[in-house]
Design a protein around this motif. Sequence first.
Motif, PDB file in Angstrom:
ATOM      1  N   HIS A  98       0.854  -1.189   0.000  1.00 18.03           N
ATOM      2  CA  HIS A  98       0.000   0.000   0.000  1.00 18.03           C
ATOM      3  C   HIS A  98       0.889   1.238   0.000  1.00 18.03           C
ATOM      4  CE1 HIS A  98      -3.863   2.003   1.817  1.00 18.03           C
ATOM      5  NE2 HIS A  98      -3.293   2.754   0.882  1.00 18.03           N
ATOM      6  N   ALA A  99       0.871   1.982  -1.105  1.00 13.91           N
ATOM      7  CA  ALA A  99       1.669   3.204  -1.241  1.00 13.91           C
ATOM      8  C   ALA A  99       0.767   4.421  -1.082  1.00 13.91           C
ATOM      9  CB  ALA A  99       2.369   3.235  -2.595  1.00 13.91           C
ATOM     10  N   ARG A 100       1.262   5.405  -0.319  1.00 13.29           N
ATOM     11  CA  ARG A 100       0.445   6.572   0.015  1.00 13.29           C
ATOM     12  C   ARG A 100       1.021   7.882  -0.505  1.00 13.29           C
ATOM     13  NH1 ARG A 100      -3.283   5.436   4.060  1.00 13.29           N
ATOM     14  NH2 ARG A 100      -3.092   3.406   5.075  1.00 13.29           N
ATOM     15  N   SER A 101       2.007   7.808  -1.392  1.00 17.05           N
ATOM     16  CA  SER A 101       2.630   9.010  -1.933  1.00 17.05           C
ATOM     17  C   SER A 101       3.275   8.648  -3.267  1.00 17.05           C
ATOM     18  CB  SER A 101       3.665   9.541  -0.943  1.00 17.05           C
ATOM     19  OG  SER A 101       4.201  10.771  -1.373  1.00 17.05           O
ATOM     20  N   ARG A 102       3.573   9.663  -4.078  1.00 20.74           N
ATOM     21  CA  ARG A 102       3.991   9.389  -5.450  1.00 20.74           C
ATOM     22  C   ARG A 102       5.347   8.703  -5.571  1.00 20.74           C
ATOM     23  NH1 ARG A 102       2.940  15.265  -7.944  1.00 20.74           N
ATOM     24  NH2 ARG A 102       3.651  15.798  -5.831  1.00 20.74           N
ATOM     25  N   ILE A 103       6.359   9.175  -4.861  1.00 22.94           N
ATOM     26  CA  ILE A 103       7.675   8.528  -4.974  1.00 22.94           C
ATOM     27  C   ILE A 103       7.613   7.073  -4.507  1.00 22.94           C
ATOM     28  CG2 ILE A 103      10.061   8.552  -4.176  1.00 22.94           C
ATOM     29  CD1 ILE A 103       9.868  11.612  -4.097  1.00 22.94           C
ATOM     30  N   PRO A 104       7.076   6.800  -3.307  1.00 25.29           N
ATOM     31  CA  PRO A 104       6.940   5.399  -2.914  1.00 25.29           C
ATOM     32  C   PRO A 104       6.102   4.581  -3.893  1.00 25.29           C
ATOM     33  CG  PRO A 104       6.640   6.812  -1.014  1.00 25.29           C
ATOM     34  CD  PRO A 104       6.665   7.712  -2.219  1.00 25.29           C
ATOM     35  N   ALA A 105       5.068   5.188  -4.452  1.00 27.31           N
ATOM     36  CA  ALA A 105       4.204   4.455  -5.384  1.00 27.31           C
ATOM     37  C   ALA A 105       4.971   4.054  -6.641  1.00 27.31           C
ATOM     38  CB  ALA A 105       2.985   5.295  -5.741  1.00 27.31           C
ATOM     39  N   TRP A 106       5.776   4.960  -7.174  1.00 29.17           N
ATOM     40  CA  TRP A 106       6.580   4.612  -8.355  1.00 29.17           C
ATOM     41  C   TRP A 106       7.592   3.528  -8.031  1.00 29.17           C
ATOM     42  CZ3 TRP A 106       5.458   5.107 -13.131  1.00 29.17           C
ATOM     43  CH2 TRP A 106       4.746   6.208 -13.613  1.00 29.17           C
ATOM     44  N   LEU A 107       8.254   3.630  -6.895  1.00 29.37           N
ATOM     45  CA  LEU A 107       9.243   2.628  -6.514  1.00 29.37           C
ATOM     46  C   LEU A 107       8.592   1.263  -6.337  1.00 29.37           C
ATOM     47  CD1 LEU A 107      11.340   4.710  -3.946  1.00 29.37           C
ATOM     48  CD2 LEU A 107      11.893   4.231  -6.348  1.00 29.37           C
ATOM     49  N   CYS A 108       7.424   1.226  -5.712  1.00 29.55           N
ATOM     50  CA  CYS A 108       6.697  -0.044  -5.556  1.00 29.55           C
ATOM     51  C   CYS A 108       6.238  -0.575  -6.908  1.00 29.55           C
ATOM     52  CB  CYS A 108       5.501   0.152  -4.633  1.00 29.55           C
ATOM     53  SG  CYS A 108       5.942   0.454  -2.904  1.00 29.55           S
ATOM     54  N   LEU A 112       7.302  -4.189  -8.318  1.00 30.84           N
ATOM     55  CA  LEU A 112       6.305  -5.216  -8.609  1.00 30.84           C
ATOM     56  C   LEU A 112       6.310  -5.644 -10.068  1.00 30.84           C
ATOM     57  CD1 LEU A 112       3.417  -3.626  -6.539  1.00 30.84           C
ATOM     58  CD2 LEU A 112       4.467  -5.843  -6.054  1.00 30.84           C
ATOM     59  N   LYS A 113       6.765  -4.745 -10.929  1.00 29.79           N
ATOM     60  CA  LYS A 113       6.646  -4.957 -12.368  1.00 29.79           C
ATOM     61  C   LYS A 113       7.345  -6.237 -12.818  1.00 29.79           C
ATOM     62  CE  LYS A 113       6.777  -2.265 -16.647  1.00 29.79           C
ATOM     63  NZ  LYS A 113       7.167  -0.963 -17.254  1.00 29.79           N
ATOM     64  N   LYS A 114       8.497  -6.563 -12.252  1.00 28.56           N
ATOM     65  CA  LYS A 114       9.270  -7.724 -12.687  1.00 28.56           C
ATOM     66  C   LYS A 114       8.966  -8.981 -11.884  1.00 28.56           C
ATOM     67  CE  LYS A 114      13.190  -5.258 -14.718  1.00 28.56           C
ATOM     68  NZ  LYS A 114      14.667  -5.115 -14.757  1.00 28.56           N
ATOM     69  N   MET A 115       8.013  -8.882 -10.974  1.00 27.76           N
ATOM     70  CA  MET A 115       7.660 -10.054 -10.173  1.00 27.76           C
ATOM     71  C   MET A 115       6.617 -10.896 -10.912  1.00 27.76           C
ATOM     72  SD  MET A 115       7.554  -8.387  -6.322  1.00 27.76           S
ATOM     73  CE  MET A 115       7.343  -9.966  -5.508  1.00 27.76           C
ATOM     74  N   THR A 116       6.880 -12.175 -11.006  1.00 28.19           N
ATOM     75  CA  THR A 116       5.952 -13.083 -11.710  1.00 28.19           C
ATOM     76  C   THR A 116       5.340 -14.101 -10.772  1.00 28.19           C
ATOM     77  OG1 THR A 116       7.826 -14.484 -12.330  1.00 28.19           O
ATOM     78  CG2 THR A 116       7.109 -12.829 -13.938  1.00 28.19           C
ATOM     79  N   VAL A 117       6.042 -14.427  -9.689  1.00 29.37           N
ATOM     80  CA  VAL A 117       5.501 -15.357  -8.695  1.00 29.37           C
ATOM     81  C   VAL A 117       5.435 -14.661  -7.347  1.00 29.37           C
ATOM     82  CG1 VAL A 117       6.321 -17.421  -9.887  1.00 29.37           C
ATOM     83  CG2 VAL A 117       7.810 -16.297  -8.227  1.00 29.37           C
ATOM     84  N   ASN A 118       4.446 -15.061  -6.564  1.00 30.22           N
ATOM     85  CA  ASN A 118       4.243 -14.463  -5.233  1.00 30.22           C
ATOM     86  C   ASN A 118       4.186 -12.938  -5.300  1.00 30.22           C
ATOM     87  OD1 ASN A 118       4.348 -17.050  -4.042  1.00 30.22           O
ATOM     88  ND2 ASN A 118       6.592 -16.963  -3.993  1.00 30.22           N
ATOM     89  N   LYS A 119       3.541 -12.454  -6.317  1.00 28.75           N
ATOM     90  CA  LYS A 119       3.454 -11.006  -6.529  1.00 28.75           C
ATOM     91  C   LYS A 119       2.370 -10.402  -5.642  1.00 28.75           C
ATOM     92  CE  LYS A 119       2.809  -7.569 -10.213  1.00 28.75           C
ATOM     93  NZ  LYS A 119       2.572  -7.396 -11.674  1.00 28.75           N
ATOM     94  N   PRO A 120       2.725  -9.462  -4.782  1.00 29.80           N
ATOM     95  CA  PRO A 120       1.710  -8.827  -3.926  1.00 29.80           C
ATOM     96  C   PRO A 120       0.743  -7.979  -4.744  1.00 29.80           C
ATOM     97  CG  PRO A 120       3.941  -8.452  -3.087  1.00 29.80           C
ATOM     98  CD  PRO A 120       4.083  -8.985  -4.482  1.00 29.80           C
ATOM     99  N   HIS A 121      -0.429  -7.796  -4.191  1.00 26.91           N
ATOM    100  CA  HIS A 121      -1.375  -6.843  -4.762  1.00 26.91           C
ATOM    101  C   HIS A 121      -0.884  -5.427  -4.447  1.00 26.91           C
ATOM    102  CE1 HIS A 121      -4.336  -9.981  -5.669  1.00 26.91           C
ATOM    103  NE2 HIS A 121      -4.017 -10.500  -4.500  1.00 26.91           N
ATOM    104  N   PHE A 122      -1.352  -4.472  -5.240  1.00 27.99           N
ATOM    105  CA  PHE A 122      -0.863  -3.092  -5.147  1.00 27.99           C
ATOM    106  C   PHE A 122      -2.039  -2.147  -4.929  1.00 27.99           C
ATOM    107  CE2 PHE A 122       1.126   0.620  -7.692  1.00 27.99           C
ATOM    108  CZ  PHE A 122       1.708   1.153  -6.552  1.00 27.99           C
ATOM    109  N   VAL A 123      -2.004  -1.424  -3.818  1.00 23.78           N
ATOM    110  CA  VAL A 123      -3.046  -0.441  -3.488  1.00 23.78           C
ATOM    111  C   VAL A 123      -2.394   0.929  -3.348  1.00 23.78           C
ATOM    112  CG1 VAL A 123      -4.719   0.295  -1.731  1.00 23.78           C
ATOM    113  CG2 VAL A 123      -4.535  -2.121  -2.348  1.00 23.78           C
ATOM    114  N   THR A 124      -3.046   1.936  -3.878  1.00 20.97           N
ATOM    115  CA  THR A 124      -2.591   3.312  -3.678  1.00 20.97           C
ATOM    116  C   THR A 124      -3.706   4.112  -3.018  1.00 20.97           C
ATOM    117  OG1 THR A 124      -3.337   3.957  -5.898  1.00 20.97           O
ATOM    118  CG2 THR A 124      -1.028   3.302  -5.664  1.00 20.97           C
TER     119      THR A 124
END
Length: 375
Positions: A98-108, A112-124
């Motif tokens: 769960h990202a609550r700001s723009r810089i952390p959101a981009w980094l997350c 996540l982009k290159k994760m194919t297994v055990n990939k967490p869900h993404f909430v902003t």
Amino acid sequence: MLFKNDPTFSLKSLKIMQVVPALEVGGVERGTVEFAIYLKNMGHQPVVVSAGGEMVKELTSNGVQHITLNVNRKSLSSLLSVKKLRALMLKLEIDLVHARSRIPAWLCFFALKKMTVNKPHFVTTLHGLHSVSKYSAIMAKGDRVIAVSAAAKAYLLKYFDSELKHQPVVINRGIDPQFQHGYQAQNDFLQALFKRHPQLSTSKKVLLPGRLTRVKGIENMIPWLQQGAADHYLLLTAAPDESKYSQRVTDLLAKHQVSDKVIWLGVQRQMPDLYAAVDVVVSTNNKPESFGRTVLEALTIGTPVVGFAIGGVKDILQDIFPQGAIQAGDSQAMAQRIEAFLQQSPVVPAHQSYANQSMFDQTLAVYNELINVPN
């Protein structure tokens, strides 16, 4: 006891990673800490990632894990945190980020982009009505997007509709239980305040709370400062030398010969006491904000607010205290309404809206709904 039809019910202990720039003073930071403690108390496994700050102590004292990482700077160096974030997500077997700001959101997002297994869900969560740009678009890219007000949802739909996977979920910011209607300022707080600023003990006090930035629109208070009585003071929760902008404000006040009408309090921790100690709280923002936390806190205490009716401030005033709403930018109307309230303080009704518990429960319901959706 929770049942399966309760939206906060979870079949398993969720591993939730919240990512924010830092944990210093601020509403987003406060909400992040309180929600992490709530998750811990509900039997989940929260983790908070930030660049650190004063509030880390509160997390750790409540048994919540904090990981210090460079997630607060808009620079190439922050990109080095992408691999570290990805490694943490895998190591800790995170279910949802769960990202609550723009810089952390981009980094997350990149992690996540290159994760194919055990990939967490993404909430902003969109906490601010940012400038419209590709950089700000990240806040609409979550698997679920939370808007902290109707104004925030409207902003997302107007400018970033093409980025949204689902309609934004409106979850109003909550109010901490320490803000209670009819709360009275504690004697030790008042004594300390009046010792530092003796003139405040017998004067009318108007408070402009929060970080002092250009958006705060303090110049809109100049007409009131010029017209108000000699024993009417404006209180700022800032210091004149804390930033280049505060120094410019000092120059502005001197230019208009109202420096002696402004009291610089510095950063305040005992906000319920401060709201209860003043006569009026003001919101003079030059641009809409997504929610208006300080307006809600003051009204919850029972202190009248005069505010420009834009963004989230408009929503809160219309809901709780419509007589405090002023047309945006009308500084003369602002001055007149402040004086009217100082002469005869209006009654601010108690309300049951915007409870922290409701915000927490609704957010956890979003998590549970998303966890049950396959990646």
